[in-house]
Design a protein around this motif. Structure first.
Motif, PDB file in Angstrom:
ATOM      1  N   LEU A 175       0.886  -1.148   0.102  1.00 17.55           N
ATOM      2  CA  LEU A 175       0.091   0.076  -0.002  1.00 17.55           C
ATOM      3  C   LEU A 175       0.857   1.314   0.034  1.00 17.55           C
ATOM      4  CD1 LEU A 175      -2.723  -1.126   2.477  1.00 17.55           C
ATOM      5  CD2 LEU A 175      -2.989  -0.853   0.112  1.00 17.55           C
ATOM      6  N   ALA A 176       2.031   1.231   0.997  1.00 17.62           N
ATOM      7  CA  ALA A 176       2.851   2.376   0.720  1.00 17.62           C
ATOM      8  C   ALA A 176       3.654   2.635  -0.392  1.00 17.62           C
ATOM      9  CB  ALA A 176       3.768   2.380   1.968  1.00 17.62           C
ATOM     10  N   GLY A 177       3.731   1.542  -1.220  1.00 15.48           N
ATOM     11  CA  GLY A 177       4.584   1.708  -2.420  1.00 15.48           C
ATOM     12  C   GLY A 177       3.552   1.873  -3.818  1.00 15.48           C
ATOM     13  N   LEU A 178       2.539   2.121  -3.494  1.00 12.59           N
ATOM     14  CA  LEU A 178       1.849   2.281  -4.569  1.00 12.59           C
ATOM     15  C   LEU A 178       1.592   3.586  -5.655  1.00 12.59           C
ATOM     16  CD1 LEU A 178      -2.188   1.145  -3.750  1.00 12.59           C
ATOM     17  CD2 LEU A 178      -0.334   0.139  -5.158  1.00 12.59           C
ATOM     18  N   GLY A 179       2.282   4.675  -4.803  1.00 12.88           N
ATOM     19  CA  GLY A 179       2.278   5.689  -5.860  1.00 12.88           C
ATOM     20  C   GLY A 179       0.843   6.525  -5.791  1.00 12.88           C
ATOM     21  N   ALA A 180      -0.055   6.077  -4.890  1.00 14.76           N
ATOM     22  CA  ALA A 180      -1.562   6.792  -4.964  1.00 14.76           C
ATOM     23  C   ALA A 180      -1.775   7.563  -3.604  1.00 14.76           C
ATOM     24  CB  ALA A 180      -2.606   5.399  -5.287  1.00 14.76           C
ATOM     25  N   CYS A 181      -2.880   7.931  -3.329  1.00 17.36           N
ATOM     26  CA  CYS A 181      -3.305   8.471  -2.262  1.00 17.36           C
ATOM     27  C   CYS A 181      -4.144   7.421  -1.567  1.00 17.36           C
ATOM     28  CB  CYS A 181      -4.355   9.768  -2.441  1.00 17.36           C
ATOM     29  SG  CYS A 181      -5.194  10.240  -0.850  1.00 17.36           S
ATOM     30  N   VAL A 182      -3.582   6.994  -0.431  1.00 15.80           N
ATOM     31  CA  VAL A 182      -4.016   5.686   0.275  1.00 15.80           C
ATOM     32  C   VAL A 182      -4.523   6.105   1.615  1.00 15.80           C
ATOM     33  CG1 VAL A 182      -3.522   3.309   1.188  1.00 15.80           C
ATOM     34  CG2 VAL A 182      -2.416   4.212  -0.820  1.00 15.80           C
ATOM     35  N   VAL A 183      -5.650   5.950   1.976  1.00 17.50           N
ATOM     36  CA  VAL A 183      -6.597   6.295   3.173  1.00 17.50           C
ATOM     37  C   VAL A 183      -6.688   4.828   3.891  1.00 17.50           C
ATOM     38  CG1 VAL A 183      -7.881   7.604   4.385  1.00 17.50           C
ATOM     39  CG2 VAL A 183      -7.119   8.355   2.148  1.00 17.50           C
ATOM     40  N   LEU A 184      -6.463   4.795   5.011  1.00 14.06           N
ATOM     41  CA  LEU A 184      -6.590   3.514   5.852  1.00 14.06           C
ATOM     42  C   LEU A 184      -7.583   3.997   7.143  1.00 14.06           C
ATOM     43  CD1 LEU A 184      -3.198   1.924   5.874  1.00 14.06           C
ATOM     44  CD2 LEU A 184      -4.939   1.858   3.922  1.00 14.06           C
ATOM     45  N   ALA A 185      -8.299   3.075   7.584  1.00 12.41           N
ATOM     46  CA  ALA A 185      -9.048   3.217   8.705  1.00 12.41           C
ATOM     47  C   ALA A 185      -8.670   2.076   9.724  1.00 12.41           C
ATOM     48  CB  ALA A 185     -10.585   2.880   8.519  1.00 12.41           C
ATOM     49  N   GLU A 186      -7.924   2.627  10.775  1.00  8.85           N
ATOM     50  CA  GLU A 186      -7.653   1.266  11.677  1.00  8.85           C
ATOM     51  C   GLU A 186      -7.767   1.620  13.121  1.00  8.85           C
ATOM     52  OE1 GLU A 186      -5.578  -1.088  10.834  1.00  8.85           O
ATOM     53  OE2 GLU A 186      -4.612  -0.836   8.897  1.00  8.85           O
ATOM     54  N   GLN A 187      -8.073   0.794  13.801  1.00  8.65           N
ATOM     55  CA  GLN A 187      -8.113   1.167  15.310  1.00  8.65           C
ATOM     56  C   GLN A 187      -6.936   1.430  16.071  1.00  8.65           C
ATOM     57  OE1 GLN A 187     -10.504  -1.715  17.685  1.00  8.65           O
ATOM     58  NE2 GLN A 187     -11.136  -2.573  15.996  1.00  8.65           N
ATOM     59  N   ARG A 188      -5.800   0.892  15.592  1.00 11.13           N
ATOM     60  CA  ARG A 188      -4.401   1.220  16.062  1.00 11.13           C
ATOM     61  C   ARG A 188      -3.341   1.460  14.956  1.00 11.13           C
ATOM     62  NH1 ARG A 188      -6.366  -2.924  18.639  1.00 11.13           N
ATOM     63  NH2 ARG A 188      -6.853  -2.841  20.949  1.00 11.13           N
ATOM     64  N   LEU A 189      -2.431   2.012  15.232  1.00 11.76           N
ATOM     65  CA  LEU A 189      -1.268   2.371  14.105  1.00 11.76           C
ATOM     66  C   LEU A 189      -0.496   1.261  14.038  1.00 11.76           C
ATOM     67  CD1 LEU A 189      -0.235   4.402  12.331  1.00 11.76           C
ATOM     68  CD2 LEU A 189       1.440   5.023  14.283  1.00 11.76           C
ATOM     69  N   PRO A 190      -0.575   0.582  12.573  1.00 11.85           N
ATOM     70  CA  PRO A 190       0.035  -0.777  12.317  1.00 11.85           C
ATOM     71  C   PRO A 190       1.607  -0.782  12.544  1.00 11.85           C
ATOM     72  CG  PRO A 190      -1.590  -0.150  10.713  1.00 11.85           C
ATOM     73  CD  PRO A 190      -1.067   1.026  11.701  1.00 11.85           C
ATOM     74  N   PRO A 191       2.010  -1.442  13.190  1.00 11.05           N
ATOM     75  CA  PRO A 191       3.676  -1.693  13.432  1.00 11.05           C
ATOM     76  C   PRO A 191       4.397  -1.194  12.078  1.00 11.05           C
ATOM     77  CG  PRO A 191       2.784  -3.224  14.500  1.00 11.05           C
ATOM     78  CD  PRO A 191       1.754  -2.829  13.877  1.00 11.05           C
ATOM     79  N   ALA A 192       3.981  -1.592  10.977  1.00 14.69           N
ATOM     80  CA  ALA A 192       4.755  -1.434   9.656  1.00 14.69           C
ATOM     81  C   ALA A 192       4.819  -0.171   9.447  1.00 14.69           C
ATOM     82  CB  ALA A 192       4.247  -2.252   8.796  1.00 14.69           C
ATOM     83  N   LEU A 193       3.944   0.941   9.892  1.00  5.00           N
ATOM     84  CA  LEU A 193       3.786   2.268   9.532  1.00  5.00           C
ATOM     85  C   LEU A 193       4.393   3.029  10.542  1.00  5.00           C
ATOM     86  CD1 LEU A 193       0.092   2.553   8.026  1.00  5.00           C
ATOM     87  CD2 LEU A 193       2.468   1.824   6.747  1.00  5.00           C
ATOM     88  N   ARG A 194       4.613   2.579  11.700  1.00  9.87           N
ATOM     89  CA  ARG A 194       5.046   3.431  12.809  1.00  9.87           C
ATOM     90  C   ARG A 194       6.429   4.217  12.522  1.00  9.87           C
ATOM     91  NH1 ARG A 194       3.876  -0.508  17.765  1.00  9.87           N
ATOM     92  NH2 ARG A 194       1.306  -0.556  17.424  1.00  9.87           N
TER      93      ARG A 194
END
Length: 221
Positions: free
Chosen positions: A168-187
């Protein structure tokens, strides 16, 4: 490629779920809408997609007001919503689901090779994690300009979840995620924007590193 809510209000009958929410998701890049159940994060995502109408405020995409543009027209312009539930066609096979988004399943299987042995199966018979992989594989194949995903890694193993966030982070698009907690991979990923919602309002906006530090301070307190 920025998409935003400006003073957005959403009502479900007599109850107001969003109370004048203003937030922006710049692209290309990842924006996370954080919050507990009932915080308004899913409603905000659906409002961006046009899946729920606003009772006040506006949705702005690339500087244009698209508040009155229906969801299917936003989809034609390159906006895709992957909801938390009912994100796949259960009566169709995995192969049929994938070919609805692209001429062949090749790119989707590169992203999620776990789907290859499942191609002839009905999507409704898959596990929750497998259905999330299928829904995201379809979205990735569609090459969206704006991709809105509710709980992308739900039901996935930690390894597949980490791969999903990298994709998702490598898409080159505007990516919006709804999450309960901040995913470790994005911290620790630079440039990730976080909007934390609480009871239908924005409680915090900043980068992922600031949000993680704020959470640590809260635990120490």
């Amino acid at each position: 490629m920025t998409v935003s809510l400006r003073h957005a209000r959403v009502r479900y009958g007599p109850l107001e779920a969003l109370h004048g929410v203003t937030l922006a998701a710049p692209g290309p890049g990842v924006t996370v809408l954080l919050g507990r159940n009932g915080s308004g994060r899913t409603t905000a995502l659906r409002a961006l997609a046009g899946a729920v109408p606003l009772s006040g405020g506006s949705v702005v995409w690339d500087g244009a007001d698209v508040t009155g543009v229906p969801a299917y027209r936003r989809a034609r312009r390159g906006m895709r919503l992957v909801p938390e539930r009912q994100a796949v066609f259960g009566s169709l096979t995995v192969y049929e689901n994938l070919t609805l988004a692209a001429p062949g399943p090749g790119p989707a299987l590169d992203a999620y090779p776990e789907l290859r042995p499942l191609l002839p199966r009905r999507a409704g018979t898959l596990s929750g994690g497998e259905q999330r992989m299928l829904a995201l594989a379809r979205a990735l194949s569609a090459r969206a300009r704006v991709l809105l995903v509710d709980e992308p890694a739900q039901g996935m193993s930690p390894a597949v979840a980490a791969r999903t966030y990298d994709l998702l982070a490598g898409l080159g698009a505007c990516v919006v995620l709804a999450e309960q907690r901040l995913p470790p991979a994005l911290r620790g990923r630079p440039g990730v924007v976080v909007h934390e919602l609480s009871r239908g309002t924005v409680a915090f906006s900043g980068e992922a590193g600031e949000c993680a530090g704020r959470a640590r301070q809260g635990r120490r307190a």
